[in-house]
Design an enzyme around this catalytic site. Structure first.
Site, PDB file in Angstrom:
ATOM      1  N   SER A   1     -15.065 -17.058 -37.934  1.00  0.00           N
ATOM      2  CA  SER A   1     -15.228 -17.538 -39.306  1.00  0.00           C
ATOM      3  C   SER A   1     -16.700 -17.750 -39.632  1.00  0.00           C
ATOM      4  O   SER A   1     -17.125 -17.576 -40.781  1.00  0.00           O
ATOM      5  CB  SER A   1     -14.455 -18.844 -39.512  1.00  0.00           C
ATOM      6  OG  SER A   1     -13.068 -18.625 -39.456  1.00  0.00           O
TER       7      SER A   1
ATOM      8  N   GLY B  69     -10.075 -21.918 -40.888  1.00  0.00           N
ATOM      9  CA  GLY B  69      -8.645 -21.700 -41.062  1.00  0.00           C
ATOM     10  C   GLY B  69      -7.846 -22.973 -40.933  1.00  0.00           C
ATOM     11  O   GLY B  69      -6.901 -23.207 -41.692  1.00  0.00           O
ATOM     12  N   SER B  70      -8.203 -23.812 -39.984  1.00  0.00           N
ATOM     13  CA  SER B  70      -7.450 -25.046 -39.743  1.00  0.00           C
ATOM     14  C   SER B  70      -7.958 -26.223 -40.556  1.00  0.00           C
ATOM     15  O   SER B  70      -7.210 -27.147 -40.866  1.00  0.00           O
ATOM     16  CB  SER B  70      -7.523 -25.421 -38.260  1.00  0.00           C
ATOM     17  OG  SER B  70      -8.867 -25.777 -37.903  1.00  0.00           O
ATOM     18  N   GLY B  71      -9.258 -26.218 -40.870  1.00  0.00           N
ATOM     19  CA  GLY B  71      -9.857 -27.363 -41.541  1.00  0.00           C
ATOM     20  C   GLY B  71     -10.000 -28.562 -40.618  1.00  0.00           C
ATOM     21  O   GLY B  71     -10.191 -29.693 -41.077  1.00  0.00           O
TER      22      GLY B  71
ATOM     23  N   GLU C  82      -9.351 -14.488 -40.964  1.00  0.00           N
ATOM     24  CA  GLU C  82     -10.752 -14.052 -41.036  1.00  0.00           C
ATOM     25  C   GLU C  82     -10.920 -12.794 -41.889  1.00  0.00           C
ATOM     26  O   GLU C  82     -11.799 -12.727 -42.759  1.00  0.00           O
ATOM     27  CB  GLU C  82     -11.286 -13.829 -39.624  1.00  0.00           C
ATOM     28  CG  GLU C  82     -11.368 -15.102 -38.807  1.00  0.00           C
ATOM     29  CD  GLU C  82     -11.072 -14.883 -37.319  1.00  0.00           C
ATOM     30  OE1 GLU C  82     -10.987 -15.880 -36.597  1.00  0.00           O
ATOM     31  OE2 GLU C  82     -10.904 -13.720 -36.905  1.00  0.00           O
TER      32      GLU C  82
END
Length: 393
Positions: free
Chosen positions: A259, A299-301, A360
């Site tokens: 990312s 993606g997960s934060g 991604e």
């Protein structure tokens, strides 16, 4: 050579689910197969319903008849079936009975070679009786034991019989090309479509592969997945992110791992487009101030380092935008705007796209499209972007 037909196995016992799946996939398949468990549970009424709803589709009833061929097949042909199956191991008398019933209704017969010891001999005899389709079939139990239909398919294709050859048994996108090249006229797909997160998308992918309208199966897998993610992304999000970019004094971008690489892609294009942009973590990156914008790609934060960056930026008074796959997260709660790429249910395990690849690549495509929008909206000439490009490299 004509393109193979695509046959979808409708195997659910649920009447309404079967109709729903047929409706979703109808644009991409040629034959609706009412699978053996499905026809046993729902009976001839399902044939009538599918015939009424899909008059332009072929309907195959997978009776797997073993005895009383004409008697068993006749009511299904009368209800609208175009094809009924009879087991090759049933013997020529039973096969002949189904053929007689088919002829009375101007329909066709498929001989299922499952568990037939001498498949070539059975295929020849059935063709001589008047069968129109020979089915090369590796059943579920045999599939579980590691068997495939490809060797049998090649054997039957090499016979040169005046029949169509159907192949079934674990067919999926990665094996479509092999099946087509081996000479299949009808490709039966089951779990690869009805077990997919979006059966319509899976059916469309199979259709494109069979028709040869796109590249390799793996390219197709990736392109179709990214497309489905972007289609599920709110169309208003690019406008919101553009507004934040245009109202920020300076822009900072950050991400971890792959990312982070997407961040660098985006930062370079923003620089080319005339924004004052920095990548967090570089030696020359200036301190963030109130009025600046921090864009986090995660993606997960939940990445700890990125949480720390977000907290710091929040304390200073900078605007924060999170680009993520999740609807809720620690970084999201601290952000002024959350750009959710796709929906959470689209990020299950995808064989061939491991460890975050779906997010991604989808995010990269989303941001590249955003830059394309910026270029057109602001009338930025490529020559201007090229002039801003690094020349010490």
């Amino acid at each position: 050579m004509a393109k193979p037909l695509i046959q979808l196995a409708l195997d659910s016992l649920d009447f309404d689910q079967t109709l729903s799946l047929a409706e979703q996939t109808a644009p991409y398949v040629d034959i609706f197969e009412i699978g053996t468990p499905c026809i046993k549970h729902n009976g001839v009424e399902l044939v009538r319903t599918l015939r009424e709803k899909f008059p332009d589709k072929l309907i195959l009833v997978d009776l797997k008849t073993m005895d009383a061929g004409e008697y068993e097949a006749t009511p299904f042909y009368a209800a609208g079936a175009d094809i009924c199956t009879v087991l090759g191991v049933s013997g020529l008398a039973t096969i002949g009975g189904v053929i007689k019933a088919a002829q009375a209704h101007n329909a066709e017969v498929q001989i299922d070679l499952i568990n037939v010891p001498d498949k070539a001999a059975c295929a020849r005899a059935a063709a001589e009786l008047g069968a129109q389709i020979i089915g090369v079939h590796t059943g579920l139990d045999a599939q579980a034991a590691g068997q495939t239909p490809f060797g049998d398919l090649q054997e039957i294709a090499d016979l040169g019989l005046d029949v169509r050859i159907s192949v079934a048994g674990g067919i999926k996108p990665a094996t479509i090309d092999q099946v087509v090249k081996a000479g299949a006229d009808i490709i039966v797909v089951g779990a690869a479509i009805y077990g997919a997160p979006c059966p319509a998308t899976a059916a469309k992918q199979i259709r494109q592969l069979v028709d040869g309208t796109i590249g390799s199966p793996h390219q197709t897998l990736i392109l179709n997945k990214i497309k489905s993610i972007l289609e599920a992304t709110d169309d208003n999000l690019p406008v919101k992110l553009t507004h934040m970019l245009d109202n920020a004094k300076r822009v900072y971008v950050s991400g971890a791992g792959r990312s982070g690489l997407v961040c660098r892609f985006f930062a370079m294009r923003l620089m080319h487009s005339g924004y004052d942009v920095s990548v967090v973590g570089e030696i020359v990156t200036p301190s963030i101030k109130k009025g600046d914008l921090l864009i986090i790609i995660s993606g997960s934060g939940e990445t700890e380092q990125l949480i720390a960056f977000t907290k710091k930026a929040r304390e200073i008074g900078a605007q924060i935008c999170l680009i993520t796959a999740k609807s809720g997260s620690t970084i999201g709660e601290m952000s002024d705007e959350v750009i959710q790429i796709g929906s959470p249910d689209q990020y299950g395990k995808v064989v061939g796209m491991p460890m975050g690849t779906v997010f991604e690549l989808s995010t990269l495509s989303f941001l590249e499209a955003l830059v394309s929008h910026l270029i057109h909206e602001k009338g930025i000439a490529e020559e201007v972007m090229r002039y801003r490009h690094a020349n010490l490299e």
